[in-house]
Every structure is written in structure tokens, then in C-alpha cells.
Design a protein around this motif. Structure first.
Motif, PDB file in Angstrom:
ATOM      1  N   GLU A  83     -16.406 -56.447  14.863  1.00 37.22           N
ATOM      2  CA  GLU A  83     -17.790 -55.978  14.980  1.00 37.22           C
ATOM      3  C   GLU A  83     -17.918 -54.884  16.039  1.00 37.22           C
ATOM      4  O   GLU A  83     -17.182 -54.865  17.035  1.00 37.22           O
ATOM      5  CB  GLU A  83     -18.713 -57.141  15.346  1.00 37.22           C
ATOM      6  N   ASN A  84     -18.886 -54.011  15.800  1.00 34.83           N
ATOM      7  CA  ASN A  84     -19.196 -53.001  16.810  1.00 34.83           C
ATOM      8  C   ASN A  84     -20.243 -53.548  17.777  1.00 34.83           C
ATOM      9  O   ASN A  84     -20.599 -54.739  17.719  1.00 34.83           O
ATOM     10  CB  ASN A  84     -19.669 -51.709  16.139  1.00 34.83           C
ATOM     11  N   TYR A  93     -13.673 -48.738  16.605  1.00 33.57           N
ATOM     12  CA  TYR A  93     -14.956 -49.175  16.050  1.00 33.57           C
ATOM     13  C   TYR A  93     -15.555 -50.306  16.904  1.00 33.57           C
ATOM     14  O   TYR A  93     -16.765 -50.367  17.111  1.00 33.57           O
ATOM     15  CB  TYR A  93     -14.746 -49.638  14.612  1.00 33.57           C
ATOM     16  N   CYS A  94     -14.699 -51.198  17.388  1.00 31.15           N
ATOM     17  CA  CYS A  94     -15.166 -52.328  18.207  1.00 31.15           C
ATOM     18  C   CYS A  94     -15.575 -51.890  19.608  1.00 31.15           C
ATOM     19  O   CYS A  94     -16.307 -52.616  20.292  1.00 31.15           O
ATOM     20  CB  CYS A  94     -14.075 -53.393  18.310  1.00 31.15           C
ATOM     21  N   GLY A 102     -15.836 -54.645   7.737  1.00 34.55           N
ATOM     22  CA  GLY A 102     -15.924 -54.992   6.322  1.00 34.55           C
ATOM     23  C   GLY A 102     -14.657 -54.716   5.533  1.00 34.55           C
ATOM     24  O   GLY A 102     -13.864 -53.830   5.860  1.00 34.55           O
ATOM     25  N   HIS A 158     -23.323 -53.293  17.815  1.00 29.15           N
ATOM     26  CA  HIS A 158     -24.550 -53.738  17.154  1.00 29.15           C
ATOM     27  C   HIS A 158     -24.336 -54.990  16.303  1.00 29.15           C
ATOM     28  O   HIS A 158     -25.248 -55.411  15.584  1.00 29.15           O
ATOM     29  CB  HIS A 158     -25.099 -52.614  16.270  1.00 29.15           C
ATOM     30  N   GLY A 159     -23.152 -55.574  16.363  1.00 30.28           N
ATOM     31  CA  GLY A 159     -22.874 -56.776  15.594  1.00 30.28           C
ATOM     32  C   GLY A 159     -22.569 -56.508  14.130  1.00 30.28           C
ATOM     33  O   GLY A 159     -22.595 -57.426  13.312  1.00 30.28           O
ATOM     34  N   GLU A 160     -22.274 -55.248  13.762  1.00 29.78           N
ATOM     35  CA  GLU A 160     -21.979 -54.895  12.374  1.00 29.78           C
ATOM     36  C   GLU A 160     -20.473 -54.976  12.135  1.00 29.78           C
ATOM     37  O   GLU A 160     -19.681 -54.410  12.887  1.00 29.78           O
ATOM     38  CB  GLU A 160     -22.478 -53.480  12.071  1.00 29.78           C
ATOM     39  N   GLN A 161     -20.097 -55.698  11.076  1.00 32.95           N
ATOM     40  CA  GLN A 161     -18.682 -55.858  10.762  1.00 32.95           C
ATOM     41  C   GLN A 161     -18.121 -54.596  10.111  1.00 32.95           C
ATOM     42  O   GLN A 161     -18.823 -53.872   9.401  1.00 32.95           O
ATOM     43  CB  GLN A 161     -18.473 -57.056   9.828  1.00 32.95           C
ATOM     44  N   GLU A 174     -13.526 -58.477   9.932  1.00 27.44           N
ATOM     45  CA  GLU A 174     -14.689 -59.092  10.564  1.00 27.44           C
ATOM     46  C   GLU A 174     -14.926 -58.555  11.976  1.00 27.44           C
ATOM     47  O   GLU A 174     -15.816 -59.023  12.680  1.00 27.44           O
ATOM     48  CB  GLU A 174     -14.531 -60.605  10.604  1.00 27.44           C
TER      49      GLU A 174
END
Length: 539
Positions: A478-479, A517-518, A486, A481-484, A476
Motif C-alpha cells: 500500500e501507498n 510506491y510504498c 494490485g 493513502h492505503g491504496e494497494q 497488497e
């Protein structure tokens, strides 16, 4: 007392009917006391609890002074008298300390039901006995741990409190309640600053908290003037930070306030006041760091390999990245035998002090349930039942997900059960998949429902070369942009790595990749991973 004691070893039928199976599973023995001639009958299991045999077994209902601890005798007599009188109580039940002839003490849970004649006088009482010594020890240990944590919070020389999105108090220590002129913290719940301060100060406090929740930026070490209704102003140093749930959603604010009226009124320079406050905050941070260090110390950073001669060998890897000083994720390694080991991974709702308290409760409950370590569904049942009772009694709504797996090297299988927790990933010959079962092995999370049954299933060692257990913090994340990242992102990354890469390196590469990634946002939640390598599985 002069009454005889007759022990009949044949009182239990030899056939294993449902009652006998249930008693064996729960480690209970049965007894029968004939009131008319004061003769008592014990099963062999009860004789084991009493540490005696059929020749020297005492009558626990007549030899009370001999059998039980002096602090428990009067209670036992009162309960027994309530059953023995005409038309008395039908059920008999006590938890009591039994004095063995060896001088040691054990806790016994004695339960029974009374059979009466037509006039209401007792003819016979029959029931069961179970040794609850380990359970009592675990309960006392859990109670002591909770007491220590609460004592820490209550004795910090600060006002500690949580507020919801509407700036209503949802939790506070006793010091905060006393500051507001209340007897206890329960009276503070649901109230706001407008119930105590002037509108000018309460409105400013509300604006500050809205800004903290909206921006996510804390208010750190701010000197404030508090204006009260009907009393003198006071000066405080306040730190407020956003209060997030485990998914990163804002739930309100968490605050620590110290009264500095004496410092201001004695006209100390502002710089000196700030230094004093920084010292106080550092002490508080050190106390939180101490709690954090204790929490980390109980985790096994290195789990020894386990193997069976000429057969399977399991190697383990771990990764634990808490999101704050007090984390809600944890794992436990439970040695069962030379060829069996249990792995428990758990994710408590949210993180911080509340989650850390639940972690402490679960650790205490886990010690109480050690006898069920071979049976995943029963171990989860015991953890759920104990946690629900504690939370229900305290009026707190919290829960925890958990996955428990027992690795049996001799059988070459894994027995497992889940309480709302994500299923592990399996890697076999370069392919990664999520464990699936034809059984309903994923039950509700721990602490939500009482007496919830859990189901289990098994998995052959042939199904994997590597196995990964994890909490939701890893997928969960997130980067900007708020994208997980996954779950599929995690499985795809592991699949791309070399098959012979050790599980510890796999986990290290994965967490490093997700951290990149975060970016600078951090994981946002606790990350906990366990890796299992089946040595020799590929030939």
C-alpha cells in the motif's frame, strides 16, 4: 520356533483391479497368515520390504525375535496376542523396526484384519505392509526442529508473550507463567494483567497497549514498576510492539519483559541499568537474527538452469524480501529427474515466530512427501493432512496457501495444483495474463480441513515465454493513502517491459517499483517471487 513359512507369489491376482491400483499407488504390499498351520504368504512388494526372496523369507509373526528390534518385540507380541485370543480384537496394527539380514533397519507399518470361526478363534489374518522409513526420519527431524525452536523461546532470559485486542494473554513462555505464580503457560491463556497486578499498574498497562495498537508505534525498553496484590513490587524493562496479521491488521501486542528488580534495588544508576537492558535486548535481537539467517540459508538464491538436448531450456529467478526477522513466505525447488523439476511457493498466515514455526513444520512435511513430487495434487494432500494433524492436536488455528508446479521438459508441459494460492502470471509475446483452468485446481489452504482432496491440471510450454509465481505481499503493498498496488498493477508493469528482458531483471525492476510506491511504509508483508524463462520459446 520350528514353524514353516510358505511364500505364494500367485496370491495377488494378475488383473489390476481397484485394490491393486491403490496398493501400487501407496507402495503397499499385502500378506496373509494362516493361524492353523502358521503358514504365511507375501506379495512381491512385501518381499522387497523384507529384503528377501521366497526361499528365505521369515515368518514375521512367529520369528519375532529374529525379525524385529529388541525394543519393539514386546509391543508386537502384546498386539498380536490381543488378536489371537478368543473373541479378541479384529484389527491388527503396529509401526515397528524390521531387522534385515544385511544388518540394516527399516520402519514397517503393518496392518491387518482377523477372520474367525464360529467360536471366535482366529483362522486367518490378512493385511498390508508399507515401508515408512523415510516418513519416520522426516517426523523425527520435524520433531527435533520444533523442539529446538521451542527450547530457544523457553530459555531466553525474558518473559515472552502475545496479547489480543482485549489485552488477554493468547501465548506465553514458561518463564512468564512462573512469574505470575502459575504452573504452566496454559493457565495464563485468557487472563489479563488485572488478574495479577493492582488496578493502578494493570490500568496503565492496558492504556499503553491501546496506544501501541492505535498508533502502531512500539514501546521500547521502558523501565516499569510493577505493583502486585499481596507481594513486593518489582521492576522490569518492557518492550511491546504491535502484533499484525499477514494483511497488516492489528491483532494485539507482542511483548518481551525482563525483571530488573535486583538492579534497581541495589541502587545502580539509571544509566547503568539502561545499558544492561540494551545489552539484553541486543542479545535477543541477535538470537532473532540468527533464526532469520538460518531461515534464509535454506532458500536457493540461485536455481540452476535445466535443459534437454535439442529441446526446451528453463532459467529461473528469485526474490525474497521478508517483512520481519521471522518470515512466513518461502519457496522450495524440488529436483525430480534430469528433465523434471518442481517449484513450490508457500505463504503462511501472518509473520513472525508463529509463522516461522509453521514454515519449519511444512519443510519437515515436505521431506516426508518427496515421493509424491511428480503429482502436485497428492503432494498438497500430504502437506495438508500432516499440517492439519499437528495444528489440530495443538489447538492452533493457522493455515498456509501453496502452489506447486512440476515442469516436464521432455513432455513440454507443466502439471500444477493450488491450495488457496493465487495463480501465476504468464507472459507470451508481450501480453501478460493470469493462468486459468477449466478444472477446480484451487483447493482450500493447507491446515484447515482434514483429508481434503486436491485437483490438478496441466499447461503446455506453448502458452508462455515467461512465468511468474508470487505471494500476496507484492500486490497488497500500500501507498501512503492505503491504496494497494494490485494484481493488475503487477501484470501491467510486467507487460510494459521488453519481451527479451531476463526474468531476474523483470523481478528486480518490479520489486524496486513497488518499494517506491510504498514510500517509507515498507511492503508490510513478506514478498516472495519466482520467475521462469522458457529459452527458445519464441523460435
Amino acid at each position: 520356533m520350528g514353524w514353516g513359512c510358505r511364500v505364494d507369489k500367485e496370491m495377488i491376482p494378475p488383473e489390476e483391479d481397484r485394490l491393486e491400483l491403490a496398493l501400487r499407488a501407496s507402495n503397499e504390499g499385502i500378506w496373509q497368515w494362516r493361524v492353523s498351520d502358521h503358514s504365511v504368504q507375501y506379495s512381491d512388494r512385501v518381499l522387497g520390504f523384507l529384503d528377501c526372496n521366497s526361499d528365505n523369507a521369515p515368518n514375521i509373526f512367529t520369528d519375532i525375535d529374529r525379525c524385529f528390534h529388541e525394543n519393539d518385540r514386546e509391543h508386537f507380541k502384546r498386539v498380536l496376542e490381543g488378536v489371537l485370543k478368543q473373541d479378541g480384537k479384529e484389527l491388527f496394527g503396529v509401526d515397528i523396526r524390521f531387522l534385515k539380514d544385511s544388518g540394516s533397519i527399516s520402519w514397517l507399518r503393518i496392518r491387518g484384519a482377523c477372520v474367525r470361526d464360529d467360536e471366535g478363534y482366529p483362522l486367518m489374518i490378512a493385511g498390508s505392509i508399507i515401508d515408512i522409513s523415510r516418513r519416520k526420519e522426516a517426523e523425527l527431524a520435524l520433531e527435533e526442529e520444533r523442539h529446538l525452536i521451542r527450547m530457544l523461546i523457553e530459555n531466553i532470559p525474558n518473559n515472552v508473550y502475545f496479547k489480543d485486542m482485549d489485552s488477554r494473554f493468547v501465548m506465553a513462555n514458561q518463564a512468564t507463567a512462573e512469574k505470575m505464580g502459575l504452573k504452566n503457560s496454559a493457565e495464563l491463556i485468557g487472563k489479563t494483567d488485572h488478574d495479577f497486578f493492582t488496578a493502578q499498574h494493570a490500568d496503565k498497562s492496558r492504556r499503553d497497549e491501546l496506544e501501541i495498537m492505535l498508533s502502531g508505534h512500539p514501546q521500547e525498553s521502558t523501565v516499569e514498576r510493577e505493583t502486585w496484590v499481596g507481594q513486593e513490587d518489582s521492576y522490569v524493562i518492557t518492550t511491546k510492539i504491535p502484533w499484525y496479521d499477514r494483511r497488516g491488521n492489528v491483532k494485539g501486542t507482542f511483548g518481551v519483559t525482563s525483571d530488573v528488580s535486583a538492579l534497581v534495588t541495589t541502587q545502580l544508576r539509571l544509566s547503568k541499568v539502561a545499558e544492561e537492558l540494551r545489552i539484553r535486548n541486543r542479545i535477543y535481537e541477535e538470537e532473532l537474527q540468527l533464526a532469520h539467517d538460518i531461515q534464509r540459508a535454506v532458500l536457493d538464491d540461485e536455481i540452476p538452469d535445466i535443459s534437454i538436448q535439442g529441446g526446451h531450456q528453463l532459467s529461473f529467478a528469485t526474490k525474497y524480501i521478508p517483512a520481519s526477522e521471522m518470515a512466513g513466505d518461502f519457496y522450495e525447488v524440488i529436483p525430480i529427474s534430469k528433465t523434471e523439476v518442481g517449484l513450490l511457493i508457500c505463504d503462511v498466515m501472518g509473520h513472525g515466530v508463529r509463522s516461522a514455526l509453521i514454515v519449519s513444520m511444512l519443510r519437515g512435511l515436505l521431506e516426508r512427501e518427496r515421493d509424491s513430487a511428480r503429482l502436485p495434487e497428492w503432494l498438497l494432500y500430504g502437506l495438508n493432512d500432516g499440517l492439519y494433524r499437528i495444528l489440530n492436536k495443538s489447538g492452533i488455528t493457522m493455515f498456509a496457501t501453496a502452489l506447486y508446479m512440476v515442469f516436464d521438459l521432455e513432455a513440454g508441459r507443466i502439471n500444477y495444483s493450488s491450495a488457496g494460492h493465487p495463480m501465476p502470471m504468464l507472459k507470451k509475446d508481450g501480453k501478460v495474463s493470469f493462468l486459468k483452468s477449466d478444472q477446480q485446481v484451487v483447493g482450500p489452504a493447507l491446515g484447515l480441513l482434514p483429508e481434503t482432496p486436491y485437483c490438478g491440471d496441466s499447461l503446455s510450454f506453448d502458452a508462455f515465454n515467461q512465468l511468474y509465481l508470487y505471494t500476496d505481499g507484492i500486490y497488497e503493498a500500500e501507498n501512503a493513502h492505503g491504496e494497494q498496488f494490485g494484481r493488475e498493477g503487477v501484470s501491467d508493469f510486467i507487460a510494459e517491459l521488453e519481451d527479451d528482458m531476463p526474468v531476474q531483471e523483470v523481478i528486480d525492476h518490479l520489486t524496486e517499483m513497488v518499494g517506491e510506491y510504498c514510500g517509507g511504509n515498507g511492503y508490510g508483508d513478506d514478498v516472495c517471487m519466482l520467475g521462469v524463462e522458457l529459452a527458445g520459446a519464441r523460435g
